[in-house]
Enzyme design. Structure first.
Site, mmCIF file in Angstrom:
data_model
loop_
_atom_site.group_PDB
_atom_site.id
_atom_site.type_symbol
_atom_site.label_atom_id
_atom_site.label_comp_id
_atom_site.label_asym_id
_atom_site.label_seq_id
_atom_site.Cartn_x
_atom_site.Cartn_y
_atom_site.Cartn_z
ATOM 1 C CE LYS A 171 58.403 0.154 93.045
ATOM 2 N NZ LYS A 171 58.274 1.498 93.633
ATOM 3 C CE LYS A 239 58.148 1.328 102.070
ATOM 4 N NZ LYS A 239 57.557 0.895 100.729
#
Length: 297
Positions: A171, A239
């Protein structure tokens, strides 16, 4: 099967509705009154905190922002761990560092639970239709226990191995591509606008030619209509590209394009656009060059 979905945001709401439609006894958990009301209106049960989900829950799907929120929702003072059935499966789908996924898996397994390191992709639209992609790693027992939930929320489930952290790794790499693609899509559209190209015609040409990408087609369509409502916000990529940099630093591996993209998202956030849809990183160029973006329709 008793299921809880913690985090009824852009993707969590869709996942919870998909579980409910699949006939799973689903509790949607979110601190926001409006999110709970929306899920309740669809016929689902709701909880304001993870500690209030149904007793004996068999599977919990966590679609929160990061590892810290995942850990708090599971094992914090208002966490759901005491409400889970023995041998319940935890499906942790927040984007996080591989090391954090491994740490959470160890904590879950020590408490007697199964754990899937299971980040997702697809956005709000795919979540709403139960067509997300799941990139997961964990034991075969965890996959088997989670199967009814996975079948409800996804059309593609990648089984990447039995070691937690593999799903998180894939991911993070995916988010490198996603973030860079969004940033360069915004850069290209901004350059075209400044050079005098009609933005709609530019969009039409690119989306029928070799330079197109899914991110250009999806995100720049919103820029053309001024629709900055967040499906995935600018701050998410501040982030996530930070996770890319962190992982690369640990491997002594350069990621110059991802680092530049992170700086662009950080600039957009610093300008006050952190909660805007991530394609509106284009406002960095608006501020730097004075281009006029298409108005909200």
């Amino acid at each position: 099967m008793k299921v809880a979905v913690i985090g009824l945001g852009a993707m969590g709401m869709g996942a919870a509705l998909s579980c409910h439609r699949a006939g799973l006894a689903t509790t949607g958990c979110d601190m926001r009154d409006t999110a709970r009301a929306d899920f309740a209106a669809a016929g689902g049960s709701t909880a304001a905190s993870a500690a209030e989900i149904a007793e004996g829950t068999d599977a919990v799907l966590l679609l929160v922002v990061n590892a810290a929120q995942t850990e708090a929702a599971l094992f914090g003072p208002a966490g759901c761990a005491p409400r889970l059935a023995p041998g319940a499966v935890i499906i942790a789908s927040a984007t996080m560092a591989p090391a954090d996924a491994k740490k959470l898996a160890e904590k879950a397994e020590a408490a007697g639970f199964l754990y899937l390191d299971a980040p997702v992709s697809g956005g709000a639209a795919k979540a709403a239709s139960g067509e997300m992609t799941v990139m997961a790693s964990g034991s075969q027992a965890a996959f088997a226990k989670a199967r009814p939930v996975l079948d409800a929320v996804a059309t593609k489930v990648w089984e990447l191995g039995d070691a937690p952290g593999i799903g998180a790794t894939v991911k993070v790499v995916h988010q490198l591509l996603a973030g860079v693609h969004i940033a360069v899509a915004a850069e290209a559209m901004a350059l075209g606008i400044r050079a005098g190209a009609d933005p709609k015609q530019l969009y039409d040409v690119v989306t029928t030619a070799a330079g197109n990408s899914w991110m250009f087609e999806n995100r720049m369509a919103r820029v053309l209509t001024g629709d900055d409502a967040p499906r995935s916000a600018v701050d998410i990529f501040v982030k996530d590209l930070g996770l890319v940099a962190e992982m690369a630093r640990g491997l002594n591996h350069p990621v110059p394009l991802a680092s530049q993209a992170q700086q662009l998202f950080t600039a957009a956030s610093a300008m006050g656009h952190g909660r805007a849809d991530d394609g509106f990183v284009i406002r960095v160029w608006e501020a730097l060059t004075g281009i006029t973006l298409p108005p909200k329709q």
